[in-house]
Design an enzyme around this catalytic site. Structure first.
Site, mmCIF file in Angstrom:
data_model
loop_
_atom_site.group_PDB
_atom_site.id
_atom_site.type_symbol
_atom_site.label_atom_id
_atom_site.label_comp_id
_atom_site.label_asym_id
_atom_site.label_seq_id
_atom_site.Cartn_x
_atom_site.Cartn_y
_atom_site.Cartn_z
ATOM 1 N N ASP A 1 43.894 88.144 -1.339
ATOM 2 C CA ASP A 1 44.567 89.100 -2.212
ATOM 3 C C ASP A 1 46.081 88.902 -2.114
ATOM 4 O O ASP A 1 46.568 88.214 -1.209
ATOM 5 C CB ASP A 1 44.183 90.529 -1.766
ATOM 6 C CG ASP A 1 44.296 91.547 -2.894
ATOM 7 O OD1 ASP A 1 44.996 91.269 -3.882
ATOM 8 O OD2 ASP A 1 43.690 92.616 -2.770
ATOM 9 N N GLY A 2 46.819 89.523 -3.017
ATOM 10 C CA GLY A 2 48.276 89.472 -2.981
ATOM 11 C C GLY A 2 48.828 90.669 -2.220
ATOM 12 O O GLY A 2 48.083 91.449 -1.627
ATOM 13 N N LYS B 1 50.731 97.314 -0.567
ATOM 14 C CA LYS B 1 49.969 96.798 -1.700
ATOM 15 C C LYS B 1 49.836 97.898 -2.740
ATOM 16 O O LYS B 1 50.200 99.035 -2.504
ATOM 17 C CB LYS B 1 48.563 96.357 -1.242
ATOM 18 C CG LYS B 1 48.607 95.077 -0.432
ATOM 19 C CD LYS B 1 47.223 94.533 -0.080
ATOM 20 C CE LYS B 1 46.245 94.436 -1.205
ATOM 21 N NZ LYS B 1 46.701 93.638 -2.349
ATOM 22 N N GLU C 1 40.911 97.457 -3.176
ATOM 23 C CA GLU C 1 41.411 96.350 -2.346
ATOM 24 C C GLU C 1 41.200 96.656 -0.868
ATOM 25 O O GLU C 1 40.830 95.784 -0.085
ATOM 26 C CB GLU C 1 42.900 96.113 -2.629
ATOM 27 C CG GLU C 1 43.129 95.509 -4.001
ATOM 28 C CD GLU C 1 44.582 95.352 -4.390
ATOM 29 O OE1 GLU C 1 44.871 94.519 -5.254
ATOM 30 O OE2 GLU C 1 45.431 96.073 -3.837
HETATM 31 C C1 A5P Z 1 47.267 95.198 -6.828
HETATM 32 O O1 A5P Z 1 46.957 96.546 -6.743
HETATM 33 C C2 A5P Z 1 48.230 94.826 -5.755
HETATM 34 O O2 A5P Z 1 47.923 95.238 -4.471
HETATM 35 C C3 A5P Z 1 48.609 93.367 -5.792
HETATM 36 O O3 A5P Z 1 47.866 92.609 -4.910
HETATM 37 C C4 A5P Z 1 50.046 93.310 -5.474
HETATM 38 O O4 A5P Z 1 50.694 94.247 -6.321
HETATM 39 C C5 A5P Z 1 50.645 91.930 -5.664
HETATM 40 O O5 A5P Z 1 50.561 91.563 -7.001
HETATM 41 P P1 A5P Z 1 51.212 90.237 -7.557
HETATM 42 O O6 A5P Z 1 50.561 89.091 -6.884
HETATM 43 O O7 A5P Z 1 50.940 90.312 -9.050
HETATM 44 O O8 A5P Z 1 52.692 90.323 -7.271
#
Ligand code: A5P
Length: 230
Positions: A85-86, A98, A107
């Protein structure tokens, strides 16, 4: 659907996809970095890798379906082998903020049952202290939003109800909830703050992910580096 030219994918995303083995159940994160991983994974599947994915949002489920990645629900699987995940911020201890994509609750559920939680970010997401760069998303049951908002303000932050565009309707998460973005000017003890916010009636989750990430892959202009939990 083809995933396009593999060279256009982040090397860090390809590295994360290379960690996946046939037979694994894989958590599919949400956002731009996670989408890079999903595409890199799909590329490996075209070469014979067989996995099941568990998406962390409707948006990611849609992308996975477009790429013909088979999906599973928690009725069908016991746990997850690896979740990628990001994140919006990463501190030196690999704690995270996040949820700026609105998918924080799912998540966390997916990450919490994963043997390995791998985070994929660009260098700009690395911060000396959580809360330096972005607000902390707090997912709330809509009924409780004004109450939670006042309680958050007492903790010393500025709070904004997330909307769809400037002054639009409130953003609604995949769980039917609203999100309050709580802006602190650097958070001294994120674990304590998470416990305080979690204890407020009406809070469904926060974007503070403390002690969860095992590995962070940081994509730089050229190449990437690994930050491992010590
Ligand atoms: C989604 O709810 C977030 O937790 C994303 O993982 C986080 O915002 C990072 O998103 P990007 O990779 O689009 O920057």
């Amino acid at each position: 659907m083809r995933t396009g030219d593999e060279t256009s994918l982040w090397p860090a995303a390809r590295e994360a996809a290379a960690m996946v083995e046939s037979g694994m159940v894989v958590g599919l994160g949400t956002g731009r970095a996670a989408a890079q991983f999903v595409k890199a994974l799909s590329r490996r599947m075209e070469e014979g890798l067989e996995i099941m994915g568990v998406p962390t949002s409707k948006q990611t489920a849609k992308l996975a379906e477009e790429l013909s990645i088979p999906l599973a629900t928690f009725d069908e699987i016991d746990g997850i082998d690896i979740d990628v995940d990001g994140a919006d911020e990463v501190d030196p201890g690999l704690d995270l903020i996040k949820g700026h994509g609105g998918a924080l609750l799912r998540e966390r559920v997916v990450a919490s049952v994963s043997k390995r939680f791998v985070v994929l970010v660009g260098e700009e997401k690395l911060v000396p202290r959580l809360g330096s760069r972005v607000s902390v998303p707090v997912e709330v049951v809509p009924f409780a939003a004004p109450v939670v908002r006042r309680s958050l303000e007492k903790l010393g932050c500025e709070v904004h109800l997330r909307t769809n565009g400037d002054g639009g309707e409130p953003f609604v998460s995949d769980n039917g909830n609203h999100i309050l973005d709580a802006r602190f000017d650097g958070i001294a003890r994120p674990g304590d703050l998470q416990r305080q916010i979690d204890s407020l009636p009406g809070v469904a989750d926060t974007g503070l992910f403390i002690g969860m990430a095992h590995l962070v892959l940081v994509q730089a202009k050229e190449g990437f580096r690994r930050l491992e939990r010590g």
